[in-house]
Scaffold this motif. Structure first.
Motif, PDB file in Angstrom:
ATOM      1  N   UNK A  63       0.856  -1.112  -0.199  1.00 19.14           N
ATOM      2  CA  UNK A  63      -0.062   0.004   0.043  1.00 19.14           C
ATOM      3  C   UNK A  63       0.814   1.176   0.062  1.00 19.14           C
ATOM      4  N   UNK A  64       1.817   1.366   0.866  1.00 24.82           N
ATOM      5  CA  UNK A  64       2.983   2.346   0.730  1.00 24.82           C
ATOM      6  C   UNK A  64       3.514   2.462  -0.595  1.00 24.82           C
ATOM      7  N   UNK A  65       3.857   1.598  -1.200  1.00 24.07           N
ATOM      8  CA  UNK A  65       4.568   1.572  -2.515  1.00 24.07           C
ATOM      9  C   UNK A  65       3.283   1.900  -3.504  1.00 24.07           C
ATOM     10  N   UNK A  66       2.227   1.604  -3.488  1.00 27.36           N
ATOM     11  CA  UNK A  66       1.190   2.050  -4.607  1.00 27.36           C
ATOM     12  C   UNK A  66       0.865   3.603  -4.079  1.00 27.36           C
ATOM     13  N   UNK A  67       0.820   3.885  -2.988  1.00 30.18           N
ATOM     14  CA  UNK A  67       0.505   5.518  -2.906  1.00 30.18           C
ATOM     15  C   UNK A  67       1.737   6.211  -3.353  1.00 30.18           C
ATOM     16  N   UNK A  68       3.028   5.718  -3.065  1.00 34.49           N
ATOM     17  CA  UNK A  68       4.038   6.649  -3.648  1.00 34.49           C
ATOM     18  C   UNK A  68       3.710   6.670  -5.153  1.00 34.49           C
ATOM     19  N   UNK A  69       3.840   5.461  -5.466  1.00 36.55           N
ATOM     20  CA  UNK A  69       3.842   5.516  -7.345  1.00 36.55           C
ATOM     21  C   UNK A  69       2.723   6.466  -7.859  1.00 36.55           C
ATOM     22  N   UNK A  70       1.249   6.218  -7.363  1.00 35.55           N
ATOM     23  CA  UNK A  70       0.466   6.841  -8.001  1.00 35.55           C
ATOM     24  C   UNK A  70       0.413   8.501  -7.611  1.00 35.55           C
ATOM     25  N   UNK A  71       1.171   8.796  -6.444  1.00 36.32           N
ATOM     26  CA  UNK A  71       1.028  10.188  -6.068  1.00 36.32           C
ATOM     27  C   UNK A  71       1.722  11.042  -7.248  1.00 36.32           C
ATOM     28  N   UNK A  72       2.486  10.369  -7.841  1.00 33.46           N
ATOM     29  CA  UNK A  72       3.289  11.122  -9.131  1.00 33.46           C
ATOM     30  C   UNK A  72       2.559  11.370 -10.455  1.00 33.46           C
ATOM     31  N   UNK A  73       1.508  10.712 -10.409  1.00 35.79           N
ATOM     32  CA  UNK A  73       0.769  10.720 -11.572  1.00 35.79           C
ATOM     33  C   UNK A  73      -0.169  11.844 -11.914  1.00 35.79           C
ATOM     34  N   UNK A  74      -0.792  12.422 -12.914  1.00 37.30           N
ATOM     35  CA  UNK A  74      -1.428  13.429 -13.120  1.00 37.30           C
ATOM     36  C   UNK A  74      -2.773  13.521 -12.495  1.00 37.30           C
TER      37      UNK A  74
END
Length: 82
Positions: A63-74
């Protein structure tokens, strides 16, 4: 070629788009059954499950990894008025 604003997936074919609608800027994996885009919480949950399934991470780390990855998307970047 477009890139999904919600998960980053390249959208190369018509069937990569929700309901085949190439005017959408998000992919079929980021859409609900009716073609509308998932909420942040829905995308976070599905991305977390994807990471668990494909990388074998535990749920908390995934979940932490997913949150980090998607936080960079528009779709999920916070604007100055948020």
């Amino acid at each position: 070629m477009k890139q999904c604003i919600a998960c980053g997936m390249p959208m190369r074919k018509v069937d990569d788009y929700p309901l085949g609608d190439t005017t959408k800027n998000y992919c079929k994996y980021c859409a609900r059954a009716n073609g509308s885009m998932q909420s942040y919480d829905e995308k976070l949950a599905s991305m977390t499950e994807f990471i668990i399934r494909t990388q074998g991470l535990d749920a908390h780390v995934a979940q932490k990894s997913a949150a980090f990855m998607i936080s960079k998307l528009p779709a999920w970047k916070r604007g100055s008025d948020d």
